[in-house]
Motif scaffolding. Structure first.
Motif, PDB file in Angstrom:
ATOM      1  N   TYR A 137      -3.724   3.358  -4.874  1.00 10.20           N
ATOM      2  CA  TYR A 137      -2.550   2.745  -4.263  1.00 10.20           C
ATOM      3  C   TYR A 137      -1.479   2.482  -5.319  1.00 10.20           C
ATOM      4  CZ  TYR A 137      -5.199   1.787   0.011  1.00 10.20           C
ATOM      5  OH  TYR A 137      -5.921   1.909   1.161  1.00 10.20           O
ATOM      6  N   PRO A 138      -0.221   2.448  -4.901  1.00  9.93           N
ATOM      7  CA  PRO A 138       0.837   2.043  -5.837  1.00  9.93           C
ATOM      8  C   PRO A 138       0.712   0.556  -6.161  1.00  9.93           C
ATOM      9  CG  PRO A 138       1.721   2.275  -3.620  1.00  9.93           C
ATOM     10  CD  PRO A 138       0.303   2.756  -3.557  1.00  9.93           C
ATOM     11  N   THR A 139       1.153   0.179  -7.354  1.00 10.20           N
ATOM     12  CA  THR A 139       1.114  -1.239  -7.728  1.00 10.20           C
ATOM     13  C   THR A 139       2.116  -2.040  -6.916  1.00 10.20           C
ATOM     14  OG1 THR A 139       2.649  -0.771  -9.538  1.00 10.20           O
ATOM     15  CG2 THR A 139       0.291  -0.775 -10.063  1.00 10.20           C
ATOM     16  N   SER A 140       3.197  -1.389  -6.474  1.00  6.51           N
ATOM     17  CA  SER A 140       4.220  -2.041  -5.665  1.00  6.51           C
ATOM     18  C   SER A 140       4.878  -1.007  -4.780  1.00  6.51           C
ATOM     19  CB  SER A 140       5.262  -2.710  -6.563  1.00  6.51           C
ATOM     20  OG  SER A 140       6.376  -3.145  -5.806  1.00  6.51           O
ATOM     21  N   LEU A 141       5.397  -1.452  -3.640  1.00  6.80           N
ATOM     22  CA  LEU A 141       6.113  -0.541  -2.743  1.00  6.80           C
ATOM     23  C   LEU A 141       7.620  -0.747  -2.811  1.00  6.80           C
ATOM     24  CD1 LEU A 141       3.766  -0.663   0.377  1.00  6.80           C
ATOM     25  CD2 LEU A 141       4.148   1.286  -1.145  1.00  6.80           C
ATOM     26  N   GLN A 142       8.090  -1.575  -3.739  1.00  8.62           N
ATOM     27  CA  GLN A 142       9.517  -1.872  -3.830  1.00  8.62           C
ATOM     28  C   GLN A 142      10.354  -0.640  -4.149  1.00  8.62           C
ATOM     29  OE1 GLN A 142      10.011  -5.059  -6.654  1.00  8.62           O
ATOM     30  NE2 GLN A 142       9.582  -6.637  -5.121  1.00  8.62           N
TER      31      GLN A 142
END
Length: 236
Positions: free
Chosen positions: A50-55
């Motif tokens: 998974y990505p560390t953040s979706l921002q």
């Protein structure tokens, strides 16, 4: 547009992938045909990546899978929790086939084996009266289908936007940020045929033959791909 995060939920066998690519490859090729300037990042969530953040992403695209949304594999349980968090944070999400099903399963709906068995080949999706953003009631669009599960209970606050003769819950929205399709806008006819050939015994000869014959019918995948991009445009 910020990159689209593709949550890949399956690994296609090498014999098929050599000719057709993995599911993220199919989506990337299809979506680039609509907008050549798009960017993507792939995360194999079936391997718990998974990505560390979706921002930094415009939204999340959840692919199809041979797995079932009601399975209890650790990665499926984790994906459901991620979907709940993304939905509560109003992250734009598009789900296709398994992606469509697991979004409803995660958010309080239910997925089960389809009463009519396998659904393969080209199917016509008829818009419902609430799908005013997409066309007039009764308008239809054709997509390739390949599934034996389907959504049998909607997630709360979801709306049915289109149905087929075999699948009452074929296109849905949940709020303004989630759009789902049971059909496959990313599938080519060749890949659909190869997948039907692989599953011929399981599908059954009459359904298999009707599915193969239907592949000569026109498709409306470009229209659906644009609808998907419209959701991601909200994440800018």
């Amino acid at each position: 547009m910020k990159p689209i995060a593709i949550f890949n939920t399956d690994t296609i066998p090498d014999a098929l992938a050599r000719s057709h690519g993995q599911y993220p490859d199919m989506f990337i090729k299809s979506l680039l045909a609509v907008n050549a300037g798009l960017q993507f990042a792939r995360f194999d969530v079936n391997k718990q990546q998974y990505p560390t953040s979706l921002q930094d992403f415009s939204g999340v695209l959840i692919t199809g899978s041979q797995s079932a949304a009601y399975d209890r594999d650790e990665w499926i349980t984790q994906l459901k929790e991620r979907i709940k968090t993304m939905a509560s944070n109003e992250i734009p999400i598009v789900g296709i086939c398994f992606g469509h099903q697991i979004i409803h399963q995660a958010l309080g709906g239910e997925v089960a084996k389809a009463p009519g068995g396998w659904c393969v080949g080209v199917h016509h999706n008829q818009l419902t009266p609430v799908a005013t953003e997409f066309g007039a009631p009764g308008d239809s669009f054709a997509l390739i289908s390949s599934h034996q599960d389907q959504v049998v209970k909607l997630a709360p606050n979801a709306q049915i936007l289109a149905s087929t003769s075999n699948c009452p819950v074929a296109m849905t929205s949940v709020g303004d940020n989630i759009l789902t399709f049971q059909g496959h806008p990313e599938f080519t006819r060749d890949y659909a045929k190869a997948l039907m050939d692989k599953r011929r015994d399981a599908i059954g000869e009459p359904v298999y033959q009707a599915g193969v014959d239907s592949l000569d019918e026109p498709l409306h995948e470009m229209q659906v791909l644009q609808w998907m991009l419209n959701v991601f445009n909200r994440g800018q």
